[in-house]
Design a protein around this motif. Sequence first.
Motif, mmCIF file in Angstrom:
data_model
loop_
_atom_site.group_PDB
_atom_site.id
_atom_site.type_symbol
_atom_site.label_atom_id
_atom_site.label_comp_id
_atom_site.label_asym_id
_atom_site.label_seq_id
_atom_site.Cartn_x
_atom_site.Cartn_y
_atom_site.Cartn_z
ATOM 1 N N MET A 1 0.821 -1.132 -0.063
ATOM 2 C CA MET A 1 0.025 -0.085 -0.006
ATOM 3 C C MET A 1 0.875 1.242 0.038
ATOM 4 S SD MET A 1 -2.869 0.978 2.426
ATOM 5 C CE MET A 1 -2.263 1.132 3.919
ATOM 6 N N VAL B 1 -13.663 2.968 -1.203
ATOM 7 C CA VAL B 1 -12.479 2.416 -1.706
ATOM 8 C C VAL B 1 -13.174 2.536 -3.264
ATOM 9 C CG1 VAL B 1 -11.361 0.319 -2.675
ATOM 10 C CG2 VAL B 1 -11.820 0.581 -0.218
ATOM 11 N N ASP C 1 -8.373 1.267 -6.926
ATOM 12 C CA ASP C 1 -7.254 0.784 -6.091
ATOM 13 C C ASP C 1 -6.955 2.019 -4.931
ATOM 14 O OD1 ASP C 1 -6.092 2.773 -7.545
ATOM 15 O OD2 ASP C 1 -4.212 1.780 -7.980
ATOM 16 N N LEU D 1 -7.941 3.723 -1.505
ATOM 17 C CA LEU D 1 -8.620 3.938 -0.289
ATOM 18 C C LEU D 1 -8.644 5.482 0.203
ATOM 19 C CD1 LEU D 1 -9.907 2.611 2.386
ATOM 20 C CD2 LEU D 1 -7.408 2.631 3.365
ATOM 21 N N LEU E 1 -4.054 0.984 -2.740
ATOM 22 C CA LEU E 1 -4.003 -0.211 -2.410
ATOM 23 C C LEU E 1 -3.204 -1.405 -3.448
ATOM 24 C CD1 LEU E 1 -7.562 -0.746 -1.010
ATOM 25 C CD2 LEU E 1 -5.555 -0.342 0.277
ATOM 26 N N LEU F 1 -3.858 -7.086 -1.906
ATOM 27 C CA LEU F 1 -4.679 -6.654 -0.804
ATOM 28 C C LEU F 1 -6.258 -6.903 -1.270
ATOM 29 C CD1 LEU F 1 -3.016 -3.535 0.640
ATOM 30 C CD2 LEU F 1 -2.909 -5.841 1.536
ATOM 31 N N ASP F 2 -7.084 -7.225 -0.445
ATOM 32 C CA ASP F 2 -8.660 -7.661 -0.626
ATOM 33 C C ASP F 2 -9.181 -6.459 -0.061
ATOM 34 O OD1 ASP F 2 -10.922 -8.945 -0.848
ATOM 35 O OD2 ASP F 2 -10.741 -10.223 0.583
ATOM 36 N N SER F 3 -9.649 -5.735 -0.915
ATOM 37 C CA SER F 3 -10.414 -4.379 -0.561
ATOM 38 C C SER F 3 -11.665 -4.706 -0.007
ATOM 39 C CB SER F 3 -10.201 -3.230 -1.558
ATOM 40 O OG SER F 3 -11.016 -3.896 -2.766
ATOM 41 N N ILE G 1 -11.848 -5.283 3.711
ATOM 42 C CA ILE G 1 -11.448 -4.522 5.072
ATOM 43 C C ILE G 1 -12.400 -4.380 6.091
ATOM 44 C CG2 ILE G 1 -11.137 -1.862 5.204
ATOM 45 C CD1 ILE G 1 -9.944 -1.594 2.459
ATOM 46 N N ILE H 1 -6.993 -4.793 6.550
ATOM 47 C CA ILE H 1 -6.880 -4.886 5.266
ATOM 48 C C ILE H 1 -6.228 -6.264 4.969
ATOM 49 C CG2 ILE H 1 -6.481 -3.891 2.932
ATOM 50 C CD1 ILE H 1 -5.894 -1.193 4.472
#
Length: 127
Positions: free
Chosen positions: A1, A52, A55, A57, A89, A93-95, A98, A111
């Motif tokens: 990130m 989000v 990509d 945040l 992000l 990463l798995d948004s 979150i 996250i």
Amino acid sequence: MTEKHTPTRREASDTSRETWLVPQVDIHEDDSGLTLLADLPGVPKDRLTLRVEGDALHIEGEIAVDAPADLSSVLAEVQVPRYRRSFTLSRELDSAGIQAALNDGVLHLRIPKLADAQPRRIDIQVA
């Protein structure tokens, strides 16, 4: 990130001419994801927005200043009652996963990493 370009504290935005404070953050990484802690003193849950977009945040919050209408300020040091900060992000990463919690002015974000990005142990078979 990674952090998106965030103007310095109290810098005006070119498009909206608003000013904001940049909250201080700590980011910690472990095998399963990231933990982000952001200092947002004075921001209640109902005035905090997390978004989000693609990509990115985005963290935005407004300080709740509850002063009686019949009082006038003698000293007002909080001139900018808004916080704003954005991060990019990474693809690992798995948004959608979150999780967020707000406690005593500290925003706690978890996250998670995608399953493919997490380390895993490979068993060795004896042939």
